[in-house]
Design an enzyme around this catalytic site. Sequence first.
Site, PDB file in Angstrom:
ATOM      1  N   THR A  11       0.801  -1.219   0.000  1.00 14.98           N
ATOM      2  CA  THR A  11       0.000   0.000   0.000  1.00 14.98           C
ATOM      3  C   THR A  11       0.838   1.275   0.000  1.00 14.98           C
ATOM      4  O   THR A  11       0.317   2.348  -0.318  1.00 14.98           O
ATOM      5  CB  THR A  11      -0.937   0.003   1.221  1.00 14.98           C
ATOM      6  OG1 THR A  11      -0.199  -0.427   2.374  1.00 14.98           O
ATOM      7  CG2 THR A  11      -2.108  -0.947   1.004  1.00 14.98           C
ATOM      8  N   GLU A  12       2.116   1.159   0.359  1.00 20.00           N
ATOM      9  CA  GLU A  12       3.034   2.305   0.299  1.00 20.00           C
ATOM     10  C   GLU A  12       4.455   1.789   0.096  1.00 20.00           C
ATOM     11  O   GLU A  12       4.912   0.934   0.843  1.00 20.00           O
ATOM     12  CB  GLU A  12       3.002   3.139   1.595  1.00 20.00           C
ATOM     13  CG  GLU A  12       1.739   3.918   1.827  1.00 20.00           C
ATOM     14  CD  GLU A  12       1.848   4.845   3.038  1.00 20.00           C
ATOM     15  OE1 GLU A  12       2.959   4.990   3.590  1.00 20.00           O
ATOM     16  OE2 GLU A  12       0.832   5.429   3.438  1.00 20.00           O
ATOM     17  N   ASN A  13       5.129   2.318  -0.908  1.00 22.46           N
ATOM     18  CA  ASN A  13       6.554   2.071  -1.086  1.00 22.46           C
ATOM     19  C   ASN A  13       7.096   3.146  -2.018  1.00 22.46           C
ATOM     20  O   ASN A  13       6.549   3.373  -3.098  1.00 22.46           O
ATOM     21  CB  ASN A  13       6.807   0.676  -1.678  1.00 22.46           C
ATOM     22  CG  ASN A  13       8.292   0.402  -1.903  1.00 22.46           C
ATOM     23  OD1 ASN A  13       8.731   0.226  -3.032  1.00 22.46           O
ATOM     24  ND2 ASN A  13       9.072   0.376  -0.841  1.00 22.46           N
TER      25      ASN A  13
END
Length: 585
Positions: free
Chosen positions: A413-415
């Site tokens: 979901t976040e990188n």
Amino acid sequence: MMLPHRVVRVCHVLVLVLCLSAAEDFDWSANNHDSFYYGTFPNGFSWGAGGSAYQTEGAWDKDGKGLSIWDVFTHKKGKTFLNDTGDSSCDGYFKIKDDVSLMKELNLNHYRFSISWPRIMPTGIRSDHVNEKGVRYYDILIDELLENKITPIVTLYHWDLPQVLQDKYGGWQNISMINYFNDFANLCFERYGDRVKHWITFNNPWSVAVEGYETGEHAPGLKLRGTGAYRAAHHIIKAHAKVWHTYDSQWRSKQRGMVGISLSGDWGEPVDITNQKDIEAAERYVQFYIGWFATPIFHGDYPQVMKDFIGRKSSLQGLGTSRLPTFSSQEKSYIKGTSDFLGVGHFTTRYITQKSFPSNRGTTYFTDRDIAELVDPRWPDPGSEWLYSVPWGFRRLLNFIKTQYGNPMVFITENGVSEKMMCTELCDDWRIQYYKDYINEMLKAIRDGVNVKGYTAWSLLDKFEWDEGFSERFGLFYVDFKSQNKPRYPKASVQFYKRIIQSNGFPNQREVETWKRKSTETCSTSNQLLAAEEQRNTAANILKLIHDPLTSHMEMVTEVVVPTVCTLCILISAVLLMFLLRKHN
């Protein structure tokens, strides 16, 4: 102004030169840290990008929106870098079509965004008022995404609690938040669930708890050391479970969607893999981070190591009960299994070693862990002071999740990675390298059997970065915050990520190297356009100054001098490149 929290971070993150060869790969892998795997992702793998309401929307007081804790927090002097606020940010509230067109240009399969609780329920309490203008804004966004064949992945809570709930009840310190949050979620399911099939209850609750209620770096800025973070997390976990059960019992059969949670976690690697204390310390680091939330959700209770360490330290303090709250047997059963998928946010890695903190010197979440965090100074760190590029840690974390939690369905979901520079730079070769290496480690993890279904680049746009204001940029697209229209310009990483999406991975070495070269060529043109725009803005500001001599001198400095410096940076870079090419020839 920002010194206190930077000092705290320095105390927790020591720099040590370490021998990389000491950190061997897992037994299941024969690859070393530098190897690159050419191959593609499974069919149907979903590629996306993301953002959040407070960071991108702006329009903080428009169309009936209520105050959030971040509105109030950032309006207090000294809370953010240069006292920046998200009042206007990217003006995403007014740019739905423009931003969706950027997503379409990237060929995204999904877009992750959050719904601002106070935008649709100004006081946070449904019975008080539902703001239909706010509801309509997300209707338009969702419909525009779907018309462009982009799947919405919707986060219900990305840190912007209605201020009324903080003032009246103390926010996440109070158990009443569970029902209020459930009412908000239920309204979202009711209004948007016919079109939204992927719901995330909370984004990175670790930050909500630790930075909001322990260190005070984030809104609401409370410093309830040793207790505040644990109490907030306890209520957040129970609120997540209640929302999952609400969807499961009332909406799943009609809407056929999924509800999960997005947990952030750095990987912790033992400094000495032959030292049992270091091995245990590294495991403890991860358990106190992602395990704090994942273990109750997948197994029904907190990690045993958290219960042991916090319980022992509480006893040494002379407390009758642990500072870590407990779940009843009924609550354990209710919470266990309440995630249809696990969202994972991951950015970096730390080396970990054992370090004992005596309880008589003050107790906090950080000292409860009895660890020291170390970094290798050779790790690249182009932007945020905490964010070092350590790709191999990503694969290890994903395999840890597979082993610990029964190989759940995972969405990244976040990188992503930031930059921190005064000079405008669209040729972000370091971001290209970061995405290339981290996405490749994710591909290796899928080959290991980890059930990763999608990846979200963080982030689509440069945006407001919480206590760091606008000093750090994570975006694939550069946003000119000084311009009234907030224009977006593609960085080189846009073209590179687009190629990964089109190929669903990395076909072969020659092709991937070509992507990088072409991406850099494209960004040079964009840099020239941006420089020209900055020169026009500079000229306009000078003319304005001539006509209005009473204009603030400080305004001239920020709006005139900085673009000139940026233009100069570009010219110097071009001259240097010509010199090097001539020397080479």
